[in-house]
Write an enzyme that holds these catalytic residues in place. Structure first.
Site, mmCIF file in Angstrom:
data_model
loop_
_atom_site.group_PDB
_atom_site.id
_atom_site.type_symbol
_atom_site.label_atom_id
_atom_site.label_comp_id
_atom_site.label_asym_id
_atom_site.label_seq_id
_atom_site.Cartn_x
_atom_site.Cartn_y
_atom_site.Cartn_z
ATOM 1 N N SER A 128 0.824 -1.210 0.000
ATOM 2 C CA SER A 128 0.000 0.000 0.000
ATOM 3 C C SER A 128 0.850 1.248 0.000
ATOM 4 C CB SER A 128 -0.916 0.030 1.219
ATOM 5 O OG SER A 128 -1.647 1.252 1.202
ATOM 6 N N LYS A 182 -4.411 -6.850 3.338
ATOM 7 C CA LYS A 182 -4.439 -5.725 2.389
ATOM 8 C C LYS A 182 -5.878 -5.445 1.937
ATOM 9 C CE LYS A 182 -3.040 -2.429 -0.282
ATOM 10 N NZ LYS A 182 -3.801 -2.269 -1.447
ATOM 11 N N HIS A 185 -7.443 -3.548 4.631
ATOM 12 C CA HIS A 185 -6.870 -2.189 4.568
ATOM 13 C C HIS A 185 -7.663 -1.351 3.554
ATOM 14 C CE1 HIS A 185 -4.458 0.789 2.401
ATOM 15 N NE2 HIS A 185 -3.823 1.016 3.537
ATOM 16 N N ASN A 186 -7.908 -1.926 2.393
ATOM 17 C CA ASN A 186 -8.622 -1.164 1.366
ATOM 18 C C ASN A 186 -10.068 -0.891 1.757
ATOM 19 O OD1 ASN A 186 -6.224 -1.498 -0.029
ATOM 20 N ND2 ASN A 186 -7.263 -1.657 -1.997
ATOM 21 N N GLU A 189 -9.936 1.862 4.002
ATOM 22 C CA GLU A 189 -9.640 3.042 3.161
ATOM 23 C C GLU A 189 -10.948 3.608 2.563
ATOM 24 O OE1 GLU A 189 -6.421 2.444 0.195
ATOM 25 O OE2 GLU A 189 -7.866 3.034 -1.328
HETATM 26 C C1 6PG Z 1 -3.223 1.390 -1.667
HETATM 27 C C2 6PG Z 1 -4.534 1.485 -2.403
HETATM 28 C C3 6PG Z 1 -4.473 0.875 -3.765
HETATM 29 C C4 6PG Z 1 -5.830 0.883 -4.481
HETATM 30 C C5 6PG Z 1 -6.327 2.218 -4.843
HETATM 31 C C6 6PG Z 1 -7.531 2.219 -5.783
HETATM 32 O O1 6PG Z 1 -3.263 0.848 -0.580
HETATM 33 O O2 6PG Z 1 -2.205 1.867 -2.162
HETATM 34 O O3 6PG Z 1 -5.502 0.830 -1.663
HETATM 35 O O4 6PG Z 1 -4.055 -0.450 -3.604
HETATM 36 O O5 6PG Z 1 -5.677 0.181 -5.663
HETATM 37 O O6 6PG Z 1 -6.606 2.952 -3.701
HETATM 38 O O7 6PG Z 1 -8.671 1.660 -5.230
HETATM 39 P P1 6PG Z 1 -10.107 1.974 -5.857
HETATM 40 O O8 6PG Z 1 -9.905 2.231 -7.322
HETATM 41 O O9 6PG Z 1 -10.941 0.770 -5.618
HETATM 42 O O10 6PG Z 1 -10.587 3.203 -5.168
#
Ligand code: 6PG
Length: 495
Positions: A128, A182, A185-186, A189
């Site tokens: 990430s 991960k 994590h997303n 996010e």
């Molecule tokens: C990270 C992000 C990355 C992710 C983007 C796009 O941890 O660096 O999570 O892995 O691909 O944030 O995600 P979306 O296109 O689904 O918003």
């Protein structure tokens, strides 16, 4: 064979990861299907370190010292599958293949098992921090065997972000554990971004603040427990003026949020595991609603809600509302992270991963998209109470933190935030300025707090129409069914 490891796939993420490794003194073999990419990397950045460029796959593999380490950074799905097939055919027992993409953990588990049977190590690795993170120090979440981590870990730790001298990288656990973490994590996010977006929307359409004023509010929150990378970039985005129109940048962007699918996966997986992650789900649904152009246009045209209106607050009311939104945001954020950690704990128990939750919070403190001051508190909360898997150990039972909400630092924060948070959710409902993740996060906390939930009524309904049985409060082990159709409605005990 001279390279310490290799990177297959030289898109921006792969190239940056390779450069980061080379800059840290590792000798890195690089390969890309389109040779031009490899050549471009060498041309532009070849002098940054020791790269070993390869023009075909055999040379790439031959250039790796044994046991070989090859990191794949190509698109998740079919592309990754194909590369694993080709690479593994050229590798020998003991070699390590690393998938650094955003792969669904079930795919990782399947691939790990298949490669293990052939004597190869397969590591699903979360990375990430976006493009800049890959180059300057990402947060890294590798799964796979402990043996593979012995070979790989020191290199990864050298290139990861560091906070307080500690690397934002650790061995997460076996097989798909790294990709799972991960994934969550997303999901977090998504929730964090949605919560910040809701705060912005309330400040704008309820409090009547201008976009630059809102940018200043977010900037001021940097000095609080909300301090985070996502708050920083929010300030940046809101501070930008569109050079073409002179309007705030945020007003010239189409309000339909994209997604590559990890929020959907986190939500789907939570549903499968039976874990409630409403903030993550709500954030994912909110992206879907924003992109439902036809439905939005039709409902807007139908003018269904003449009673609601935008309002503006002034003076003290405005200041009080800004503070209430801040508290609602913090409370919701605690709830969202509690949900994410619950999802990790549940999967860890189910798959026997033995994930150290405190260590996950620790490696998220730097490098990654959700890095935040707040993660220090989460790290401490788990480190002082033990993580979920340790709960199976009877000695640790009392210490086990069943929900992050109960960690003293967060419990007291919630008590403090709840009154304002309730007001914000109520005002959102009354003004029709939507705040779905604020609302569902509050409902999540209220459900967990409740003495009694209406689930008892659901059990009655299920027993009525389907003889699905229920337990009684005075006999929790007993299995009961009421003969609803019979006139006397006798209760039977079935065990
Ligand atoms: C990270 C992000 C990355 C992710 C983007 C796009 O941890 O660096 O999570 O892995 O691909 O944030 O995600 P979306 O296109 O689904 O918003």
């Amino acid at each position: 064979a001279s390279a310490d490891l290799g990177v297959f796939g030289l898109g921006v993420m792969g190239a940056n990861l390779a450069r980061n490794l080379a800059r840290h003194g590792h000798s890195v073999a690089v390969f890309n299907r389109t040779l031009a990419r490899t050549e471009r990397l060498m041309e532009r950045y070849g002098s940054e370190g020791d790269f070993v460029p390869a023009s075909d796959l055999k040379d790439f593999v031959a250039s790796l010292r044994t046991p070989r380490v090859a990191i794949i950074m190509v698109q998740a799905g079919a592309a990754t599958e194909a590369v694993i097939e080709e690479l593994s055919a050229l590798m020998e027992p003991g070699d390590i293949i690393v998938d650094a993409g955003n792969t669904l953990y079930t795919d990782t588990r399947r691939r790990e098992e298949a490669l293990r049977e052939r004597g190869l190590h397969f590591v699903g690795m979360g990375v990430s921090g976006g493009e800049e993170g890959a180059l300057l120090g990402p947060s890294i979440m590798p799964g796979g065997t402990a043996e593979s981590y012995n070979r790989l870990g020191p290199m990864l730790e050298s290139i990861s972000a560091h906070v307080d001298g500690e690397p934002c990288c650790t061995h997460v656990g076996p097989d798909g554990a790294g990709h799972f973490v991960k994934l969550v994590h997303n999901g977090i996010e998504y929730a964090d971004m949605q919560l910040i977006a809701e705060a912005y929307s309330l400040l704008r359409y309820v409090a009547g603040l201008s976009v630059p004023e809102i940018a200043e509010v977010f900037r001021s929150w940097k000095d609080s427990e909300l301090d985070s990378y996502l708050i920083d970039i929010t300030t940046e985005v809101l501070s930008r003026t569109d050079p073409v129109t002179g309007r705030p940048f945020v007003d010239v962007v189409v309000d339909a949020a994209g997604q590559k699918g990890t929020g959907v996966w986190t939500t789907q997986t939570a549903l499968e595991l039976g874990v409630a992650v409403p903030a993550i789900a709500e954030a994912t649904f909110a992206r879907a609603v924003s992109s439902a152009a036809a439905a939005r246009a039709a409902v807007r045209a139908a003018d269904l809600a003449p009673g609601t209106s935008e309002s503006t607050l002034s003076g003290q009311d405005r200041e009080a509302f800004i503070d209430a939104v801040k508290q609602a945001l913090y409370g919701s954020k605690i709830a969202a992270y509690a949900q994410g950690f619950d999802e990790i704990a549940t999967a860890s128990a189910q798959f026997g991963w033995n994930i150290d939750l405190g260590a996950m919070a620790r490696i998220w403190r730097g490098g990654c998209i959700i890095r935040a001051r707040f993660l220090d508190d989460i790290t401490r909360a788990y480190n002082s109470t033990g993580s979920a898997d340790n709960a199976s150990n009877a000695d640790n039972e009392d210490a086990h933190l069943a929900s992050l909400l109960t960690a003293p630092v967060f419990a007291s924060a919630l008590v403090q935030a709840l009154p304002a948070w309730r007001q914000v959710v109520a005002i959102s409902a009354l003004t029709g300025v939507p705040a779905p993740a604020f609302a569902s996060s509050l409902a999540y906390v209220d459900q967990l707090r409740a003495d009694r939930l209406p689930a008892a009524l659901i059990q009655g309904q299920r027993d009525f129409f389907g003889s699905h049985t229920y337990h009684r409060v005075d006999d929790p082990e007993g299995i009961y069914h009421t003969l609803w159709a019979a006139p006397e409605r006798t209760e039977e005990k079935w065990n």
